[in-house]
Design a protein around this motif. Structure first.
Motif, PDB file in Angstrom:
ATOM      1  N   SER A  37       1.054  -4.315  -1.555  1.00 18.15           N
ATOM      2  CA  SER A  37       0.782  -3.216  -0.621  1.00 18.15           C
ATOM      3  C   SER A  37       1.605  -3.374   0.653  1.00 18.15           C
ATOM      4  CB  SER A  37      -0.719  -3.063  -0.327  1.00 18.15           C
ATOM      5  OG  SER A  37      -1.309  -4.280   0.013  1.00 18.15           O
ATOM      6  N   GLY A 196      -7.635   3.429  -5.338  1.00 17.74           N
ATOM      7  CA  GLY A 196      -7.570   3.746  -3.916  1.00 17.74           C
ATOM      8  C   GLY A 196      -7.492   2.509  -3.056  1.00 17.74           C
TER       9      GLY A 196
ATOM     10  N   ARG B  22     -18.066   1.049  -5.003  1.00 19.31           N
ATOM     11  CA  ARG B  22     -18.789   0.474  -3.877  1.00 19.31           C
ATOM     12  C   ARG B  22     -17.887   0.423  -2.642  1.00 19.31           C
ATOM     13  NH1 ARG B  22     -22.375  -4.786  -5.068  1.00 19.31           N
ATOM     14  NH2 ARG B  22     -20.344  -5.653  -5.526  1.00 19.31           N
ATOM     15  N   PRO B  23     -18.382   0.864  -1.507  1.00 18.04           N
ATOM     16  CA  PRO B  23     -17.543   0.849  -0.301  1.00 18.04           C
ATOM     17  C   PRO B  23     -17.231  -0.575   0.127  1.00 18.04           C
ATOM     18  CG  PRO B  23     -19.816   1.416   0.247  1.00 18.04           C
ATOM     19  CD  PRO B  23     -19.738   1.390  -1.252  1.00 18.04           C
ATOM     20  N   VAL B  24     -15.992  -0.808   0.560  1.00 20.40           N
ATOM     21  CA  VAL B  24     -15.578  -2.159   0.927  1.00 20.40           C
ATOM     22  C   VAL B  24     -15.003  -2.206   2.338  1.00 20.40           C
ATOM     23  CG1 VAL B  24     -15.154  -2.986  -1.422  1.00 20.40           C
ATOM     24  CG2 VAL B  24     -13.312  -1.825  -0.182  1.00 20.40           C
ATOM     25  N   MET B  40      -1.205  -0.098   5.371  1.00 20.21           N
ATOM     26  CA  MET B  40      -0.566   1.197   5.134  1.00 20.21           C
ATOM     27  C   MET B  40      -0.356   1.430   3.636  1.00 20.21           C
ATOM     28  SD  MET B  40      -0.618   2.399   8.043  1.00 20.21           S
ATOM     29  CE  MET B  40      -1.002   1.652   9.636  1.00 20.21           C
ATOM     30  N   GLY B  41      -0.110   0.348   2.901  1.00 21.05           N
ATOM     31  CA  GLY B  41      -0.040   0.471   1.446  1.00 21.05           C
ATOM     32  C   GLY B  41      -1.371   0.942   0.877  1.00 21.05           C
ATOM     33  N   VAL B  42      -2.468   0.418   1.405  1.00 22.87           N
ATOM     34  CA  VAL B  42      -3.799   0.858   0.966  1.00 22.87           C
ATOM     35  C   VAL B  42      -4.021   2.321   1.361  1.00 22.87           C
ATOM     36  CG1 VAL B  42      -6.285   0.486   1.258  1.00 22.87           C
ATOM     37  CG2 VAL B  42      -4.758  -1.477   0.977  1.00 22.87           C
ATOM     38  N   MET B  44      -1.784   4.610   1.452  1.00 22.18           N
ATOM     39  CA  MET B  44      -1.089   5.414   0.436  1.00 22.18           C
ATOM     40  C   MET B  44      -1.942   5.547  -0.827  1.00 22.18           C
ATOM     41  SD  MET B  44       2.984   4.735   0.198  1.00 22.18           S
ATOM     42  CE  MET B  44       3.020   2.959   0.199  1.00 22.18           C
ATOM     43  N   ARG B  45      -2.553   4.435  -1.212  1.00 25.74           N
ATOM     44  CA  ARG B  45      -3.400   4.467  -2.411  1.00 25.74           C
ATOM     45  C   ARG B  45      -4.572   5.413  -2.208  1.00 25.74           C
ATOM     46  NH1 ARG B  45      -3.221  -2.140  -3.301  1.00 25.74           N
ATOM     47  NH2 ARG B  45      -1.046  -2.172  -3.990  1.00 25.74           N
ATOM     48  N   GLY B  46      -5.181   5.347  -1.040  1.00 25.43           N
ATOM     49  CA  GLY B  46      -6.295   6.241  -0.739  1.00 25.43           C
ATOM     50  C   GLY B  46      -5.856   7.696  -0.739  1.00 25.43           C
ATOM     51  N   TRP B  47      -4.699   7.938  -0.129  1.00 25.49           N
ATOM     52  CA  TRP B  47      -4.150   9.307  -0.113  1.00 25.49           C
ATOM     53  C   TRP B  47      -3.988   9.821  -1.536  1.00 25.49           C
ATOM     54  CZ3 TRP B  47       0.406  10.915  -2.396  1.00 25.49           C
ATOM     55  CH2 TRP B  47       0.748  12.253  -2.157  1.00 25.49           C
ATOM     56  N   ALA B  48      -3.448   8.945  -2.417  1.00 20.22           N
ATOM     57  CA  ALA B  48      -3.195   9.354  -3.806  1.00 20.22           C
ATOM     58  C   ALA B  48      -4.489   9.675  -4.548  1.00 20.22           C
ATOM     59  CB  ALA B  48      -2.417   8.259  -4.547  1.00 20.22           C
ATOM     60  N   GLN B  49      -5.603   9.121  -4.037  1.00 16.93           N
ATOM     61  CA  GLN B  49      -6.911   9.452  -4.632  1.00 16.93           C
ATOM     62  C   GLN B  49      -7.471  10.752  -4.067  1.00 16.93           C
ATOM     63  OE1 GLN B  49      -8.783   7.757  -7.017  1.00 16.93           O
ATOM     64  NE2 GLN B  49      -6.916   6.582  -7.342  1.00 16.93           N
ATOM     65  N   TRP B  51      -8.321  11.084  -0.921  1.00 14.27           N
ATOM     66  CA  TRP B  51      -9.294  10.770   0.125  1.00 14.27           C
ATOM     67  C   TRP B  51      -8.841  11.277   1.488  1.00 14.27           C
ATOM     68  CZ3 TRP B  51     -10.136   4.839  -1.075  1.00 14.27           C
ATOM     69  CH2 TRP B  51     -10.781   4.721  -2.316  1.00 14.27           C
ATOM     70  N   LEU B 126     -11.530   6.763   3.986  1.00 14.04           N
ATOM     71  CA  LEU B 126     -10.848   5.479   4.212  1.00 14.04           C
ATOM     72  C   LEU B 126     -10.432   5.389   5.674  1.00 14.04           C
ATOM     73  CD1 LEU B 126      -9.365   2.856   3.310  1.00 14.04           C
ATOM     74  CD2 LEU B 126      -7.414   4.305   2.671  1.00 14.04           C
ATOM     75  N   HIS B 158     -14.566   3.299   3.013  1.00 14.17           N
ATOM     76  CA  HIS B 158     -13.850   2.036   3.007  1.00 14.17           C
ATOM     77  C   HIS B 158     -13.211   1.823   4.378  1.00 14.17           C
ATOM     78  CE1 HIS B 158     -14.416   1.962  -1.295  1.00 14.17           C
ATOM     79  NE2 HIS B 158     -13.838   3.146  -1.412  1.00 14.17           N
TER      80      HIS B 158
END
Lengths: 199, 199
Positions: A37, A196, B22-24, B40-42, B44-49, B51, B126, B158
């Motif tokens: 990431s 995510g 589960r929220p982390v 910021m990588g995370v 991007m992952r959230g955006w792709a979901q 969120w 997120l 998250h």
């Protein structure tokens, strides 16, 4: 990250501007989270500079779509160029039409050959070689040969390498090496990875 | 990151699917590189979901445009929602019209108040609280109060917190803590940070 001064002024005959443009090799290693990431965060920064960004993912399945792949290929469609290649059982440029699967070892070696040529040709301004430490660690790709190709690369090509157990030859050629170290991980308590967050 | 099985099957009465949702709370700490870029990588992952992603940058100047800000706000314009706030000398929602500068301490406290309300209202799916450890470390914001607000947050929000010297109360509430540890850094040799790599 600050833009401040450095503790040492190097005696390399370069101006500050030249030193700011110096090509770097970054390594994200260790057993902790964030290696990939963080590399993807750097890919975003490179994209924002208008650089040609090439992401080569070793090990990861070619069919596994990650959020960072969605996001960065989407950005690449807007401006700049983002190339995204995942090894799986063969790269996009080697995948056999006959449905025959390539051995992982062979695919990894083919990947490295292609990247070595690309470095010589300055194919990208920023290279992300994700999980590239593994085929070196497994003895499939010679780390000394990689280190030599990195040392000899022309122009201003930045290279980010991720994965556990980074070979010493790569650490030696790297400008910046970060170890991601696990302090606390939900897997310890049976928490599973989730979309995510982990991909 | 693999999608495999975990070493422990938790006795929490949840199904695997529930456990995946589960929220982390994630923490990237330590003196090494990659804390912000991994966050910021995370993002991007959230955006792709799909969120709703909220990035709140403490400490960093409001006028400092980074590549990740360019990239993520651009993505936010495509789909999903990306909110980007930088503290500087006051947040977008508190900036004084009279040109008067807010003290950093006051701005940090205002930032946290706004985030605490947002957590209660489930404003984002997120949250990236970048460099949020510093105002806690400096005693401007009470880490126990933050930990309590994180524990009490409703829904599936998250939260990623970055910065050095993460207070123990935050480590305690976190699900995953990674220490970025410097193995080798170009600043040691007088290399300076550069656009595309460091911001």
């Amino acid at each position: 990250m600050t833009r401040g001064t450095t503790p040492v002024v190097p005696d390399d005959g370069l101006t500050t501007a030249e030193r700011r443009r110096r090509p770097v090799v970054l390594v994200n290693t260790g057993d902790g989270k964030g290696k990939t990431s963080a590399a993807m965060g750097v890919a975003m920064r490179g994209w924002a500079q208008g650089w040609d960004v090439g992401v080569y993912q070793f090990v990861k399945s070619a069919t596994w779509r990650t959020g960072e792949r969605d996001a960065l290929t989407r950005l690449g469609g807007l401006s700049g160029a983002v190339t995204w290649e995942q090894m799986g059982t063969g790269w996009s440029w080697t995948r056999r039409g006959d449905g025959q699967q390539v051995e992982a070892r062979e695919a990894a070696v083919e990947g490295w050959e292609y990247i070595r040529e690309g470095l010589a040709e300055q194919r990208h301004r920023l290279w992300i070689l994700d999980e590239f430490t593994y085929p070196m660690d497994w003895g499939w790709i010679d780390a000394d040969e990689v280190a030599e190709a990195l040392r000899a690369r022309p122009g201003t090509q930045h290279v980010v390498i991720t994965g556990r157990r980074c070979p010493q030859a790569i650490v030696d050629v790297a400008d910046l090496v970060t170890e991601m170290r696990k302090i606390k991980h939900p897997f310890d308590n049976g928490q599973r990875g989730q979309a995510g967050i982990e991909w």
